[in-house]
Scaffold this active site. Structure first.
Site, mmCIF file in Angstrom:
data_model
loop_
_atom_site.group_PDB
_atom_site.id
_atom_site.type_symbol
_atom_site.label_atom_id
_atom_site.label_comp_id
_atom_site.label_asym_id
_atom_site.label_seq_id
_atom_site.Cartn_x
_atom_site.Cartn_y
_atom_site.Cartn_z
ATOM 1 N N LYS A 135 -17.802 -1.004 5.469
ATOM 2 C CA LYS A 135 -18.263 -1.970 4.477
ATOM 3 C C LYS A 135 -19.794 -1.897 4.267
ATOM 4 C CE LYS A 135 -17.819 -6.751 3.119
ATOM 5 N NZ LYS A 135 -16.780 -7.321 2.271
ATOM 6 N N MET B 101 23.952 9.255 3.700
ATOM 7 C CA MET B 101 23.814 10.560 4.337
ATOM 8 C C MET B 101 24.021 10.457 5.848
ATOM 9 S SD MET B 101 23.593 13.668 3.938
ATOM 10 C CE MET B 101 22.836 14.370 2.488
ATOM 11 N N GLU C 159 0.823 -1.217 0.000
ATOM 12 C CA GLU C 159 0.000 0.000 0.000
ATOM 13 C C GLU C 159 0.856 1.265 0.000
ATOM 14 O OE1 GLU C 159 -0.576 -2.613 1.933
ATOM 15 O OE2 GLU C 159 -2.682 -3.207 1.721
ATOM 16 N N PHE D 29 -11.994 -7.561 13.583
ATOM 17 C CA PHE D 29 -10.884 -7.994 12.745
ATOM 18 C C PHE D 29 -10.507 -6.887 11.751
ATOM 19 C CE2 PHE D 29 -9.381 -10.153 8.807
ATOM 20 C CZ PHE D 29 -8.147 -10.552 9.311
ATOM 21 N N GLN D 30 -9.261 -6.545 11.708
ATOM 22 C CA GLN D 30 -8.718 -5.488 10.838
ATOM 23 C C GLN D 30 -9.373 -4.126 11.079
ATOM 24 O OE1 GLN D 30 -8.561 -7.196 6.804
ATOM 25 N NE2 GLN D 30 -6.474 -7.837 7.286
HETATM 26 C C1 LIG Z 1 11.939 5.839 6.036
HETATM 27 C C2 LIG Z 1 13.190 6.490 6.474
HETATM 28 N N1 LIG Z 1 13.959 5.900 7.420
HETATM 29 C C3 LIG Z 1 15.119 6.492 7.815
HETATM 30 C C4 LIG Z 1 15.518 7.676 7.296
HETATM 31 C C5 LIG Z 1 16.803 8.351 7.758
HETATM 32 N N2 LIG Z 1 17.753 8.478 6.640
HETATM 33 C C6 LIG Z 1 17.908 9.622 5.934
HETATM 34 S S1 LIG Z 1 18.992 9.483 4.684
HETATM 35 C C7 LIG Z 1 19.308 7.875 5.067
HETATM 36 C C8 LIG Z 1 20.278 7.072 4.246
HETATM 37 C C9 LIG Z 1 19.740 6.714 2.936
HETATM 38 O O1 LIG Z 1 20.595 5.746 2.341
HETATM 39 P P1 LIG Z 1 20.569 5.502 0.791
HETATM 40 O O2 LIG Z 1 19.208 5.314 0.324
HETATM 41 O O3 LIG Z 1 21.560 4.432 0.464
HETATM 42 O O4 LIG Z 1 21.040 6.904 0.230
HETATM 43 P P2 LIG Z 1 22.486 7.587 0.246
HETATM 44 O O5 LIG Z 1 22.458 8.625 1.316
HETATM 45 O O6 LIG Z 1 23.491 6.526 0.489
HETATM 46 O O7 LIG Z 1 22.569 8.200 -1.115
HETATM 47 C C10 LIG Z 1 18.567 7.483 6.182
HETATM 48 C C11 LIG Z 1 18.651 6.152 6.817
HETATM 49 C C12 LIG Z 1 14.651 8.272 6.338
HETATM 50 N N3 LIG Z 1 14.913 9.459 5.795
HETATM 51 N N4 LIG Z 1 13.514 7.644 5.932
#
Ligand SMILES: Cc1ncc(C[n+]2csc(CCOP(=O)(O)OP(=O)(O)O)c2C)c(N)n1
Ligand SMILES: [Mg+2]
Length: 582
Positions: free
Chosen positions: A169, A477, A57, A119-120
């Site tokens: 529903k 990052m 979803e 349920f759900q």
């Molecule tokens: C759903 C979610 N969980 C955690 C984060 C925290 N977060 C921000 S950037 C990042 C790293 C992303 O890694 P990647 O997709 O490999 O991108 P890169 O920075 O390596 O280009 C994380 C864990 C987020 N923004 N969104």
């Protein structure tokens, strides 16, 4: 005789919903079925609406969001009650933070079971209250037609946003003769479109008298379709323009008055211009913390004109001399008429010196692919005539810095919530909305795995989205922050080991080079996979991806220690950029 028949038309709630969506010219819906929405799907079965079965979803809601961003029309998604609706939550919040018009339809347990821990059953309207612009629990089928009309009206007017309609529903099954709605009149919701002329005149005076003006434009320009007027204002008043992440594409990225993005990973010259400016003309932007840096030191010499459709945004974070509430298009139309033609030779010269001295730059390294170069190549190969979505992290910032967006609605990115896993399903939605355009998701190796299952959706529906993975083997990052501010303690950011302390982890030696192998993942789903290890092969790979039918993954192996620079450390002032040109 015939007329009498139509007057007495009786529809079930589910039939009425589908008819209303058709009446609103909804061509595509993204979603996932379940027990409490079977009646709706049963009606969709006979309709001419294109339905896209995502594999999660979250994929559906982001796809609807991407559809909306690329087309400017509301996106529609549908999910069942309980886990279906909770799986929508991240996507709804993403749309809310970025002001995206979205209609989320959820099934609910029958009204007589609500509150019974059936349920759900989850309290969907309760859960989504804080992350929707508005939401409805439909208790009576006679109110459904009116609710659907209101939902679309609220989602698409004023500052747009997601609206959720939760339909039990039994309401879907119940019959009604109330199949059309009355003119919409919602007390307490009357968005202001026309800005106060008195304020606009005052703003024009400030603009006429400014010596070092800067336009700071946000996503509101794109939403209101005011890009051309923005350009006219900038050119007539000889004013440099910087945009937020959400505003990229609102002003031509190649225009000589363009400063690029401002803020944490903005250009040095945009940030310096803001800090030296005597007048900031903020339009459709909200002075978010990633933009302002340390608030108490933000733009110390500037008066601020703040134009926004959302009265609660105006003056929320910074002190504003001239607030103007209204639609950017209406306001800019008036403003462009009355401001004087200007030349700011000294100011532009100063700004251009910064541009020359502190350009965005990177060094190409041997044996790996340079992520910035990949971004430049995508632009070169597509001639900028493409829609680009991003995931979140370094990948997103490299796109923002190095892809010069010339047109609105060509960048889809989760700006406010920063949702990893957004980019790929959003790209699918964008390609459905704009089949004529090449669509790329420029991704991180972490983020892409958050909705990788949508490869099935793309392959089966032959949606030719091209995924470019900037594969650094890290949650890059976060790793960058750990390197710079946490003494290189890379806790849980190494994707090869997943270790809290990768230095001590034996996994690095034992595990295969790639986990997963994205080329094989692509192939397993029936898509095409290409791996690129050096800069010389990047262009070819992108061209090949463009020529290949259907979805393609281009897995680019980049240096895991590559950082996004320049950077304003969180909580610092915009002048305190690190990693830029000295
Ligand atoms: C759903 C979610 N969980 C955690 C984060 C925290 N977060 C921000 S950037 C990042 C790293 C992303 O890694 P990647 O997709 O490999 O991108 P890169 O920075 O390596 O280009 C994380 C864990 C987020 N923004 N969104
Ligand atoms: Mg990564």
């Amino acid at each position: 005789m015939k007329k009498e028949k139509t007057d007495k038309k009786i529809l079930s709630g589910a039939e009425l919903l589908v008819k209303s969506l058709q009446g609103k010219n909804i061509k595509a819906i993204f979603g996932y079925p379940g027990g409490t929405v079977i009646d709706i799907f049963d009606c969709l079965h006979d309709s001419d609406i294109d339905f896209y079965l995502t594999r999660h979803e979250q994929g559906a809601v982001h796809a609807a969001d991407g559809y909306a961003r690329a087309s400017g029309k509301p996106g529609v998604c549908i999910a069942t009650s309980g886990p279906g609706s909770t799986n929508l939550v991240t996507g709804i919040a993403t749309a809310q933070m970025d002001s995206i018009p979205l209609i989320a339809i959820t099934g609910q347990v029958p009204t007589n079971l609500i509150g019974n821990e059936a349920f759900q059953e989850v309290d969907t309207t309760g859960i989504t209250r804080a992350i929707t612009k508005h939401n409805y629990l439909v208790k009576d089928v006679d109110s459904l037609a009116q609710i659907i009309d209101e939902a679309f009206y609220i989602a698409t007017t004023g500052r747009p946003g997601p609206v959720l309609i939760d339909i039990p529903k039994d309401v879907q099954k119940a019959k009604t003769s109330n199949i059309s709605s009355k003119p919409i009149n919602i007390p307490g919701y009357k968005p202001t479109l026309m800005g106060s002329l008195k304020q606009i005149k005052k703003a024009a005076e400030f603009i006429d008298n400014a010596k070092r003006p800067v336009i700071y434009a946000g996503g509101g320009i794109i939403t209101s379709g005011a890009s051309d007027l923005l350009r006219k204002l900038a050119e007539k008043t000889d004013t440099p323009v910087t945009t937020t992440l959400m505003g990229l594409g609102a002003f031509p990225g190649t225009h000589e008055l363009f400063l690029g993005m401002l803020g944490m990973h903005g250009t040095q010259y945009a940030n310096y211009a803001i800090m030296e400016s005597d007048l900031i003309i903020a339009i459709g932007a909200r002075f978010d913390d990633r933009v302002t840096g340390k608030l108490s030191e933000f733009a110390p010499h500037a008066n601020i004109i703040h134009i926004d459709i959302d009265p609660t945004s105006v003056g929320k974070n910074v002190k504003v001399e001239i607030p103007i509430v209204g639609d950017a298009k209406h306001i800019l139309k008036e403003l462009v008429k009355i401001v004087k033609d200007k030349k700011h030779n000294d100011w532009i010269k100063e700004v251009n010196t910064w541009k020359e001295k502190f350009p965005l730059s990177y060094k190409k390294k041997e044996g790996v692919v340079s992520p910035q170069y990949v971004v430049e190549c995508v632009r070169e190969v597509t001639k900028g005539n493409a829609i680009i979505s991003t995931e979140v992290g370094q990948n997103q910032m490299w796109v923002a810095q190095f892809y010069k967006f010339d047109k609105p609605r060509t960048l889809l990115t989760s700006g406010g919530l920063g949702t990893m896993g957004y980019g790929f399903p959003a790209a699918i939605g964008a390609k459905v909305a704009r089949p004529d355009m090449p669509v790329f998701d420029i991704a991180g190796d972490g983020s892409i795995q958050m909705n990788i299952q949508e490869l099935a959706t793309a392959v089966i529906k032959n949606i030719g989205v091209k995924i470019i993975i900037l594969n650094n083997g890290y949650l890059g990052m976060v790793r960058q922050w750990q390197e710079l501010f946490y003494n290189k303690r890379y806790a849980a950011t190494c994707l090869r080991t997943g270790a809290l302390n990768p230095k001590k982890c034996e996994m690095v030696k034992k595990c295969p080079e790639y986990t997963p192998d994205f080329v094989k993942v692509a192939e397993a789903y029936g898509a095409t996979g290409i791996r690129v290890r050096k800069n010389d092969d990047v262009k070819n790979a992108i061209e090949k991806a463009m020529e290949t039918d259907g979805p393609v993954i281009v897995d680019c192996i980049i240096d895991s220690e590559e950082n996004v620079f320049p950077m304003v450390p969180a909580g610092s002032s915009l002048t305190q950029m690190i990693g830029g040109m000295a």
